[in-house]
Design an enzyme around this catalytic site. Structure first.
Site, PDB file in Angstrom:
ATOM      1  N   ASP A 194     -14.406  28.959 -15.658  1.00  0.00           N
ATOM      2  CA  ASP A 194     -15.641  28.205 -15.870  1.00  0.00           C
ATOM      3  C   ASP A 194     -16.711  29.151 -16.410  1.00  0.00           C
ATOM      4  O   ASP A 194     -17.642  29.523 -15.710  1.00  0.00           O
ATOM      5  CB  ASP A 194     -16.089  27.558 -14.547  1.00  0.00           C
ATOM      6  CG  ASP A 194     -17.326  26.701 -14.725  1.00  0.00           C
ATOM      7  OD1 ASP A 194     -17.779  26.534 -15.875  1.00  0.00           O
ATOM      8  OD2 ASP A 194     -17.838  26.190 -13.712  1.00  0.00           O
ATOM      9  N   LYS A 240     -18.538  28.211 -18.757  1.00  0.00           N
ATOM     10  CA  LYS A 240     -19.502  27.301 -19.411  1.00  0.00           C
ATOM     11  C   LYS A 240     -19.830  27.871 -20.794  1.00  0.00           C
ATOM     12  O   LYS A 240     -20.981  28.167 -21.133  1.00  0.00           O
ATOM     13  CB  LYS A 240     -20.747  27.100 -18.579  1.00  0.00           C
ATOM     14  CG  LYS A 240     -20.468  26.486 -17.224  1.00  0.00           C
ATOM     15  CD  LYS A 240     -21.236  25.216 -16.982  1.00  0.00           C
ATOM     16  CE  LYS A 240     -20.753  24.492 -15.750  1.00  0.00           C
ATOM     17  NZ  LYS A 240     -20.605  25.289 -14.527  1.00  0.00           N
ATOM     18  N   ALA A 243     -20.745  28.481 -24.459  1.00  0.00           N
ATOM     19  CA  ALA A 243     -21.775  27.774 -25.243  1.00  0.00           C
ATOM     20  C   ALA A 243     -22.189  28.634 -26.426  1.00  0.00           C
ATOM     21  O   ALA A 243     -23.308  29.144 -26.466  1.00  0.00           O
ATOM     22  CB  ALA A 243     -22.981  27.450 -24.361  1.00  0.00           C
ATOM     23  N   GLY A 277     -20.001  18.824  -7.389  1.00  0.00           N
ATOM     24  CA  GLY A 277     -21.184  18.236  -6.746  1.00  0.00           C
ATOM     25  C   GLY A 277     -20.856  17.617  -5.400  1.00  0.00           C
ATOM     26  O   GLY A 277     -21.679  16.956  -4.788  1.00  0.00           O
ATOM     27  N   GLN A 283     -23.889  19.854  -2.592  1.00  0.00           N
ATOM     28  CA  GLN A 283     -24.776  19.169  -3.545  1.00  0.00           C
ATOM     29  C   GLN A 283     -24.975  17.682  -3.230  1.00  0.00           C
ATOM     30  O   GLN A 283     -25.712  16.992  -3.918  1.00  0.00           O
ATOM     31  CB  GLN A 283     -24.268  19.325  -4.974  1.00  0.00           C
ATOM     32  CG  GLN A 283     -24.421  20.733  -5.522  1.00  0.00           C
ATOM     33  CD  GLN A 283     -24.065  20.797  -6.999  1.00  0.00           C
ATOM     34  OE1 GLN A 283     -24.837  20.471  -7.866  1.00  0.00           O
ATOM     35  NE2 GLN A 283     -22.836  21.213  -7.261  1.00  0.00           N
ATOM     36  N   GLY A 284     -24.266  17.186  -2.234  1.00  0.00           N
ATOM     37  CA  GLY A 284     -24.606  15.851  -1.738  1.00  0.00           C
ATOM     38  C   GLY A 284     -23.570  14.751  -1.846  1.00  0.00           C
ATOM     39  O   GLY A 284     -23.604  13.811  -1.070  1.00  0.00           O
TER      40      GLY A 284
HETATM   41  P1  XMP Z   1     -20.596  24.011  -4.735  1.00  0.00           P
HETATM   42  O1  XMP Z   1     -20.749  25.240  -3.935  1.00  0.00           O
HETATM   43  O2  XMP Z   1     -21.886  23.296  -5.006  1.00  0.00           O
HETATM   44  O3  XMP Z   1     -20.061  24.552  -6.138  1.00  0.00           O
HETATM   45  O4  XMP Z   1     -19.534  23.074  -4.215  1.00  0.00           O
HETATM   46  C1  XMP Z   1     -19.933  23.737  -7.237  1.00  0.00           C
HETATM   47  C2  XMP Z   1     -19.246  24.431  -8.363  1.00  0.00           C
HETATM   48  O5  XMP Z   1     -19.201  23.547  -9.457  1.00  0.00           O
HETATM   49  C3  XMP Z   1     -20.019  24.001 -10.521  1.00  0.00           C
HETATM   50  N1  XMP Z   1     -20.894  22.895 -10.849  1.00  0.00           N
HETATM   51  C4  XMP Z   1     -20.910  22.262 -12.014  1.00  0.00           C
HETATM   52  N2  XMP Z   1     -20.204  22.468 -13.118  1.00  0.00           N
HETATM   53  N3  XMP Z   1     -21.230  20.567 -14.107  1.00  0.00           N
HETATM   54  C5  XMP Z   1     -20.404  21.622 -14.179  1.00  0.00           C
HETATM   55  O6  XMP Z   1     -19.768  21.806 -15.220  1.00  0.00           O
HETATM   56  C6  XMP Z   1     -21.975  20.328 -13.020  1.00  0.00           C
HETATM   57  O7  XMP Z   1     -22.716  19.371 -12.970  1.00  0.00           O
HETATM   58  C7  XMP Z   1     -21.802  21.217 -11.919  1.00  0.00           C
HETATM   59  N4  XMP Z   1     -22.334  21.238 -10.693  1.00  0.00           N
HETATM   60  C8  XMP Z   1     -21.749  22.276 -10.052  1.00  0.00           C
HETATM   61  C9  XMP Z   1     -20.764  25.206 -10.045  1.00  0.00           C
HETATM   62  O8  XMP Z   1     -20.805  26.157 -11.090  1.00  0.00           O
HETATM   63  C10 XMP Z   1     -19.931  25.675  -8.883  1.00  0.00           C
HETATM   64  O9  XMP Z   1     -18.921  26.557  -9.326  1.00  0.00           O
END
Ligand code: XMP
Length: 217
Positions: free
Chosen positions: A65, A67, A69, A171, A175-176
């Site tokens: 990951d 990301k 860009a 998420g 994150q909820g």
């Molecule tokens: P947690 O600790 O919150 O970690 O369970 C979440 C993991 O997911 C990634 N993350 C995202 N990646 N779009 C993405 O592409 C998103 O909306 C998003 N939200 C969280 C974050 O980098 C972590 O590894």
């Protein structure tokens, strides 16, 4: 390719290398379908070779990951380094557009996974407004996976209705979003980080999450 098929829990290893290895060891004996996600925190601390190291420790599929860009040329170099280290898939930002996504597909080295929206409130500023266009483009280009946040389940459903590849949904947990909800809406992989690697018993936390993905809890 194809190692990322099926429903399961993808554990994000945004932690120390020591803890990441403990989590991987715990997952080897856990009941369920699991994969690993290596993001920038672990990579920046230990270089991309951390993927090779984790691949030596287990057979679990690994997604890088980063990301990604950037322009196609640079994005391809980044993806190639991740694939060479053993990644089964790489995550790229959908807003980069067709040429970057196509360049990664043309490498033919592993899965191309496209972010279509994000889970944090700031995603409303820009990302969320272009979600539908990004999904259309990703579907046209026949990418392998699309990332859709668990905090927006109706968007998971939208992607499921038009995409035959796999959906990854972060998420869940801190994150909820509730474990099992993304899967209910059609996600294949529920991504979870802190709720597993910060758990006292990561094996149990991952197994419980997996049962939610199956709708058993
Ligand atoms: P947690 O600790 O919150 O970690 O369970 C979440 C993991 O997911 C990634 N993350 C995202 N990646 N779009 C993405 O592409 C998103 O909306 C998003 N939200 C969280 C974050 O980098 C972590 O590894």
């Amino acid at each position: 390719m194809g190692k990322l098929k099926g429903k399961g829990v993808m554990v994000a290893l945004d932690t120390s290398l020591e803890r990441a290895v403990q989590v991987v060891d715990a997952l080897k004996n856990a009941k369920g379908h699991f994969s690993l996600k290596v993001g920038r925190p672990l990579e920046m601390k230990h270089t991309i070779h951390v993927i090779s190291l984790l691949k030596q420790k287990s057979d679990l599929p690994v997604v890088y990951d980063g990301k990604i860009a950037d322009i196609p040329h640079i994005s391809s170099i980044i993806a190639q380094l991740a694939f060479d280290a053993g990644a089964d898939g790489v995550i790229v930002h959908g807003f980069c557009g067709s040429d970057t996504l196509s360049a990664l597909k043309e490498l033919g080295l592993g899965d191309v996974i496209v972010v279509a929206d994000m889970s944090h409130p700031g995603s409303q500023d820009f990302y969320a407004k272009h979600f539908h266009e990004i999904v259309d483009r990703a579907v046209q280009l026949d990418v392998d996976g699309i990332v859709v946040p668990a905090t927006k389940p109706e968007r998971i459903q939208f992607v499921r209705d038009r995409f035959s590849g796999y959906i990854l949904s972060p998420g869940v947990g801190v994150q909820g979003a509730k474990p099992g909800v993304p899967s209910n809406y059609g996600a294949d992989w529920e991504i979870v980080g802190r709720a597993v690697y910060d758990a006292e018993d990561p094996k149990r936390a991952a197994e419980e999450h997996y049962r939610c993905v199956l709708g058993e809890r």
